[in-house]
Write a protein that holds these residues in place. Structure first.
Motif, PDB file in Angstrom:
ATOM      1  N   ARG A 263      53.275  58.961   7.162  1.00  0.00           N
ATOM      2  CA  ARG A 263      53.195  57.867   8.127  1.00  0.00           C
ATOM      3  C   ARG A 263      52.916  58.436   9.518  1.00  0.00           C
ATOM      4  O   ARG A 263      53.363  59.522   9.852  1.00  0.00           O
ATOM      5  CB  ARG A 263      54.504  57.076   8.139  1.00  0.00           C
ATOM      6  CG  ARG A 263      54.732  56.247   6.885  1.00  0.00           C
ATOM      7  CD  ARG A 263      56.112  55.628   6.867  1.00  0.00           C
ATOM      8  NE  ARG A 263      57.155  56.614   6.612  1.00  0.00           N
ATOM      9  CZ  ARG A 263      58.272  56.740   7.307  1.00  0.00           C
ATOM     10  NH1 ARG A 263      58.493  55.963   8.340  1.00  0.00           N
ATOM     11  NH2 ARG A 263      59.169  57.644   6.992  1.00  0.00           N
TER      12      ARG A 263
ATOM     13  N   ASP B  66      58.199  61.591   2.789  1.00  0.00           N
ATOM     14  CA  ASP B  66      59.364  60.796   2.385  1.00  0.00           C
ATOM     15  C   ASP B  66      60.157  61.473   1.271  1.00  0.00           C
ATOM     16  O   ASP B  66      61.381  61.413   1.233  1.00  0.00           O
ATOM     17  CB  ASP B  66      58.921  59.402   1.945  1.00  0.00           C
ATOM     18  CG  ASP B  66      58.426  58.557   3.115  1.00  0.00           C
ATOM     19  OD1 ASP B  66      58.975  58.704   4.219  1.00  0.00           O
ATOM     20  OD2 ASP B  66      57.496  57.770   2.918  1.00  0.00           O
TER      21      ASP B  66
ATOM     22  N   ASP C 120      50.060  61.013   2.459  1.00  0.00           N
ATOM     23  CA  ASP C 120      50.943  59.846   2.467  1.00  0.00           C
ATOM     24  C   ASP C 120      51.740  59.738   3.763  1.00  0.00           C
ATOM     25  O   ASP C 120      52.487  58.780   3.950  1.00  0.00           O
ATOM     26  CB  ASP C 120      51.937  59.922   1.290  1.00  0.00           C
ATOM     27  CG  ASP C 120      51.249  59.858  -0.063  1.00  0.00           C
ATOM     28  OD1 ASP C 120      50.150  59.265  -0.126  1.00  0.00           O
ATOM     29  OD2 ASP C 120      51.803  60.411  -1.029  1.00  0.00           O
TER      30      ASP C 120
ATOM     31  N   SER D  19      58.440  51.809  13.881  1.00  0.00           N
ATOM     32  CA  SER D  19      57.158  52.427  13.524  1.00  0.00           C
ATOM     33  C   SER D  19      56.425  52.972  14.749  1.00  0.00           C
ATOM     34  O   SER D  19      55.396  53.642  14.609  1.00  0.00           O
ATOM     35  CB  SER D  19      56.267  51.419  12.802  1.00  0.00           C
ATOM     36  OG  SER D  19      56.032  50.278  13.613  1.00  0.00           O
TER      37      SER D  19
END
Length: 356
Positions: A242, A232, A240, A70
């Protein structure tokens, strides 16, 4: 290490002391790249496979440098990543730079609406930085871990002390001239944001690099870049996205990031500790010889833990003489810059010293 030289045919015809400009391409990486493109040529694009390859690379980067997935973004080069970071900062922040640091760090800061201050690069680098921090109270300190002109490497213990004293100051580093030369743990280091192009010491070819951004500072950066690859699925909304995927808009280059993945696997196969040992041995031998000949500037001579880059006193005529004798290096910063990788040998360093 001698057996590994067979991986680099370019060493057969020259003494290559120019990894600070570009690392060499290995035979095994060339074979992988060729197979990748032949598969594309014969079979067309397998989009599932092409999307998996960058994810393998992300995992390899995170594994080698002790970072979380991450925290790990794939970028085509350092310049791209640094610009994304800067565009994501709030306006009017004060940034401390090092004078004569690499242009990809200085120019993006100097051409934006940021308050810029400077510290001098010399044998007293850490003292200069501390004095500048105490005087200017910057919000961000941006610097190269290893200086491209002199090879001066900043002290990591100093950075820990600096971060302890000024915990809110963001430490942003360029690791292009460092990553791949010795063991490095992003988790244990004081640096908050680290970017690197991988075509030098990682020998990964061009068009690939990475950014490492600690989770606890990600809320201070609001990247503006976005594209489908940031999502995604096709049903995802832009909101949404990341954090780390803001650095990866659009289709990723499977050849470039596959090369990065393969290059890191080569580093792991050899062992970073063996690579580091060879580099330090070659560099120490060169520095001793250059000091004996009176060719090493004080800024490098008095530093402990010198990097893999050495800049010694020499003019264009001497540079031409070295080139005539098939010693490949660079004219940089008013001197001659040589750089030593694991695929070099002590005998090659002796060849250089004998010519000098």
């Amino acid at each position: 290490m001698q057996d590994l030289r067979n991986e680099f045919p370019a060493l057969n015809k020259q003494v290559y002391f120019n990894s600070a400009s570009s690392g060499l391409l290995s035979k095994s990486l060339l074979d992988w790249r060729r197979a990748h493109d032949v598969d594309y040529y014969n079979n067309g694009v397998d989009f599932v496979q092409r999307k998996e390859i960058p994810e393998y690379a992300r995992g390899s980067v995170a594994r080698l440098f002790d970072a979380k997935l991450s925290e790990t973004a794939l970028v085509p080069n350092l310049s791209f990543g640094i610009n994304i970071v800067l565009d994501g900062l709030s306006k009017g922040q004060k940034v401390l730079l090092l004078r004569e640091d690499y242009p990809s760090l200085r120019w993006p800061v100097e051409t934006r609406d940021l308050d810029v201050c400077y510290a001098k690069i010399d044998e007293h680098l850490e003292d200069n930085v501390l004095q500048a921090v105490e005087k200017h109270k910057p919000d961000i300190f941006m610097f190269s871990i290893v200086q491209w002109l002199s090879g001066i490497k900043i002290d990591f213990e100093f950075l820990k002390q600096l971060k302890f004293k000024y915990p809110n100051m963001l430490l942003v580093a360029d690791g292009t001239q460092y990553m791949g030369t010795e063991h490095f743990s992003f988790k244990d280091n004081a640096i908050d944001v680290l970017g690197a192009s991988a075509y030098k010491w990682l020998c990964a070819g061009f068009g690939n690099g990475f950014m490492l951004i600690k989770e606890d500072v990600q809320d201070r950066i609001s990247p503006k870049t976005i594209g489908f690859n940031s999502a995604d699925t096709f049903d995802s909304k832009p909101t949404d996205t990341r954090f780390i995927k803001y650095f990866e808009p659009g289709h990723q280059d499977s050849l470039a990031f596959g090369s990065l993945d393969q290059a890191i696997k080569k580093v792991e196969q050899i062992g970073i500790q063996h690579i580091s040992k060879a580099i330090k041995s070659h560099t120490h031998h060169a520095i001793e010889g250059l000091i004996e000949k009176g060719l090493l500037p004080n800024a490098s001579k008095s530093r402990k833990g010198h990097s893999s880059i050495v800049n010694f006193t020499g003019n264009r005529e001497l540079f031409k003489k070295l080139a005539t004798n098939n010693i490949i290096c660079s004219l940089r910063g008013g001197g001659i810059r040589v750089s030593f990788h694991y695929y070099n040998t002590i005998a090659e360093v002796d060849t250089l010293l004998k010519l000098l």
